[in-house]
Scaffold this motif. Structure first.
Motif, PDB file in Angstrom:
ATOM      1  N   MET B   1       2.234  30.094  35.989  1.00 22.15           N
ATOM      2  CA  MET B   1       2.261  28.646  36.258  1.00 22.15           C
ATOM      3  C   MET B   1       3.649  28.226  36.729  1.00 22.15           C
ATOM      4  SD  MET B   1       2.317  27.298  32.268  1.00 22.15           S
ATOM      5  CE  MET B   1       1.636  28.833  31.581  1.00 22.15           C
ATOM      6  N   LYS B   2       3.692  27.101  37.432  1.00 27.65           N
ATOM      7  CA  LYS B   2       4.978  26.560  37.893  1.00 27.65           C
ATOM      8  C   LYS B   2       5.659  25.784  36.760  1.00 27.65           C
ATOM      9  CE  LYS B   2       3.586  26.062  42.715  1.00 27.65           C
ATOM     10  NZ  LYS B   2       2.928  25.100  43.626  1.00 27.65           N
ATOM     11  N   ILE B   3       6.929  25.473  36.983  1.00 31.39           N
ATOM     12  CA  ILE B   3       7.691  24.785  35.930  1.00 31.39           C
ATOM     13  C   ILE B   3       7.079  23.421  35.605  1.00 31.39           C
ATOM     14  CG2 ILE B   3       9.397  23.661  37.444  1.00 31.39           C
ATOM     15  CD1 ILE B   3      11.542  24.477  35.315  1.00 31.39           C
ATOM     16  N   SER B   4       6.474  22.769  36.609  1.00 24.43           N
ATOM     17  CA  SER B   4       5.855  21.453  36.373  1.00 24.43           C
ATOM     18  C   SER B   4       4.668  21.582  35.416  1.00 24.43           C
ATOM     19  CB  SER B   4       5.407  20.826  37.694  1.00 24.43           C
ATOM     20  OG  SER B   4       4.552  21.735  38.385  1.00 24.43           O
ATOM     21  N   GLU B   5       3.901  22.658  35.593  1.00 26.03           N
ATOM     22  CA  GLU B   5       2.752  22.912  34.716  1.00 26.03           C
ATOM     23  C   GLU B   5       3.242  23.274  33.304  1.00 26.03           C
ATOM     24  OE1 GLU B   5      -0.382  22.645  34.752  1.00 26.03           O
ATOM     25  OE2 GLU B   5      -1.260  24.148  33.393  1.00 26.03           O
ATOM     26  N   LEU B   6       4.299  24.105  33.247  1.00 22.97           N
ATOM     27  CA  LEU B   6       4.876  24.481  31.953  1.00 22.97           C
ATOM     28  C   LEU B   6       5.324  23.222  31.195  1.00 22.97           C
ATOM     29  CD1 LEU B   6       5.866  26.835  30.099  1.00 22.97           C
ATOM     30  CD2 LEU B   6       8.030  26.782  31.361  1.00 22.97           C
ATOM     31  N   SER B   7       5.910  22.276  31.929  1.00 25.44           N
ATOM     32  CA  SER B   7       6.362  21.022  31.337  1.00 25.44           C
ATOM     33  C   SER B   7       5.173  20.216  30.819  1.00 25.44           C
ATOM     34  CB  SER B   7       7.136  20.211  32.385  1.00 25.44           C
ATOM     35  OG  SER B   7       7.336  18.888  31.925  1.00 25.44           O
ATOM     36  N   ARG B   8       4.089  20.157  31.623  1.00 24.77           N
ATOM     37  CA  ARG B   8       2.910  19.387  31.225  1.00 24.77           C
ATOM     38  C   ARG B   8       2.277  20.000  29.971  1.00 24.77           C
ATOM     39  NH1 ARG B   8      -2.192  18.874  31.260  1.00 24.77           N
ATOM     40  NH2 ARG B   8      -2.628  20.950  32.072  1.00 24.77           N
ATOM     41  N   ARG B   9       2.195  21.348  29.960  1.00 21.31           N
ATOM     42  CA  ARG B   9       1.545  22.037  28.841  1.00 21.31           C
ATOM     43  C   ARG B   9       2.280  21.841  27.512  1.00 21.31           C
ATOM     44  NH1 ARG B   9      -1.145  26.895  29.587  1.00 21.31           N
ATOM     45  NH2 ARG B   9      -1.045  27.112  27.339  1.00 21.31           N
ATOM     46  N   THR B  10       3.612  21.797  27.588  1.00 25.62           N
ATOM     47  CA  THR B  10       4.407  21.783  26.357  1.00 25.62           C
ATOM     48  C   THR B  10       4.942  20.402  26.009  1.00 25.62           C
ATOM     49  OG1 THR B  10       6.398  22.333  27.626  1.00 25.62           O
ATOM     50  CG2 THR B  10       5.174  24.169  26.669  1.00 25.62           C
ATOM     51  N   GLY B  11       4.899  19.477  26.981  1.00 31.62           N
ATOM     52  CA  GLY B  11       5.473  18.159  26.741  1.00 31.62           C
ATOM     53  C   GLY B  11       6.995  18.167  26.770  1.00 31.62           C
TER      54      GLY B  11
END
Lengths: 214, 214
Positions: B1-11
């Motif tokens: 996943m991209k960093i944006s997705e990683l951010s969304r997943r973890t908050g």
């Protein structure tokens, strides 16, 4: 005594004493000249309390002010204990946001665990208690980390915590009703946390060593 | 996943993820282009752990790095537990200076109390244990506030703390040897502190209410 002597007696720098004065944490001394004030033993005791709350207790200046106000206004030991119990800062308030669906599920599950625990323990706590929300947050985060406590596991911890609170209250209630003793009650309630935590860490160290050697 | 997705997943905000990368808390993603990286589930889990340690556990970035290093290097569960037990930040380190003579007396008395307690509890702790010094400091400050614990009072608390540490270790040791489970052990050891503290505060609230009503 002069402010320099007050500083020497308490180990609090003169600049900090002036800061606590400005922030309303420390009562004024008796003015003896336009720029001089005379301080007494009550200032020594109050400064030691401020220092203990802010360093050992880890309280912010604002939280320290709230606790001192509660102490100064309370008329009975029980009133003091109650005021202090609510004025003390709550250990965990960090909230986080992740996947909204999973978050809502984890929040609901954590909330149910806390309600279940309070019912099992037959604890009387206010619906608005900040501790209920904080514990819910803590358990929700543990769930998200897949480290959730089973209800019976939580009960085991809660029973030990209940016994500790009983020791705290025995100490605090034995102190009587005078304002000076109200200060002692704050100390017991606010500072037993760090002492307990250190005792737990020492016991943990002991048990980890025994495991490693065994 | 991209960093944006990683951010969304973890908050965790993208800027914070980049900060944790720079600080060495989070491993690099797999580079897919000069400025793009691909992240996996291990990054999701590690980020949640970092968030839990820094928010719930109240650890500094430097302390979090030390704990993660200990986790990554440990080869067995017991080794992990031991490394973590020493890497976790010590709750109280605040020292203060007042009247040198009285301070030396209070320090000596507090040190004797701690040694007496460890002997009574038959705890095996290192002479260099940071927890011994921290507890000595806490007891010394309580003495200066005339709120000292009697040795038998301390033993009552220590026995409860010992039981809590036993529950912690049972949970942690049941987890097994894999690196993912080492992360769980950190969570148990580092985060049970706030949970215990909140349970104690809830129990305190209950007991204060009952006293006020009774």
């Amino acid at each position: 005594m002069k402010i320099s002597e007050l500083s020497r007696r308490t180990g609090v720098p003169v600049a900090s004493i002036k800061y606590f004065r400005r922030e309303g944490l420390l009562p004024a001394g008796r003015a003896t000249a336009a720029t001089l004030a005379e301080y007494g033993e009550e200032h020594v005791q109050r400064l030691r309390l401020i220092k203990a709350l802010t360093t050992l207790g880890g309280l912010s200046i604002a939280a320290t002010r709230d606790v001192l106000t509660a102490v100064d206004q309370a008329e009975t030991t029980d009133g003091t204990l109650r005021a202090i119990s609510y004025a003390l800062p709550v250990p965990v308030t960090a909230a986080s946001a992740g996947d909204p669906d999973r978050d809502a599920q984890a929040e609901a599950a954590a909330r149910a665990d806390v309600a279940d625990l309070i019912a099992r323990m037959d604890w009387e706590v206010a619906d608005s208690s900040p501790h209920v929300q904080a514990l819910t947050t803590a358990l929700r985060e543990l769930r998200r980390l897949h480290a959730d406590y089973r209800p019976e596991g939580l009960v085991a911890y809660a029973e030990l915590a209940h016994a500790i609170a009983g020791l705290d209250l025995e100490r605090a209630a034995a102190l009587g009703d005078s304002p000076a003793l109200a200060e002692q009650a704050v100390i017991v309630l606010a500072l037993s946390g760090p002492v307990i935590e250190l005792l737990r860490r020492l016991a943990q160290e002991d048990q980890v060593r025994r495991r490693s050697l065994g």
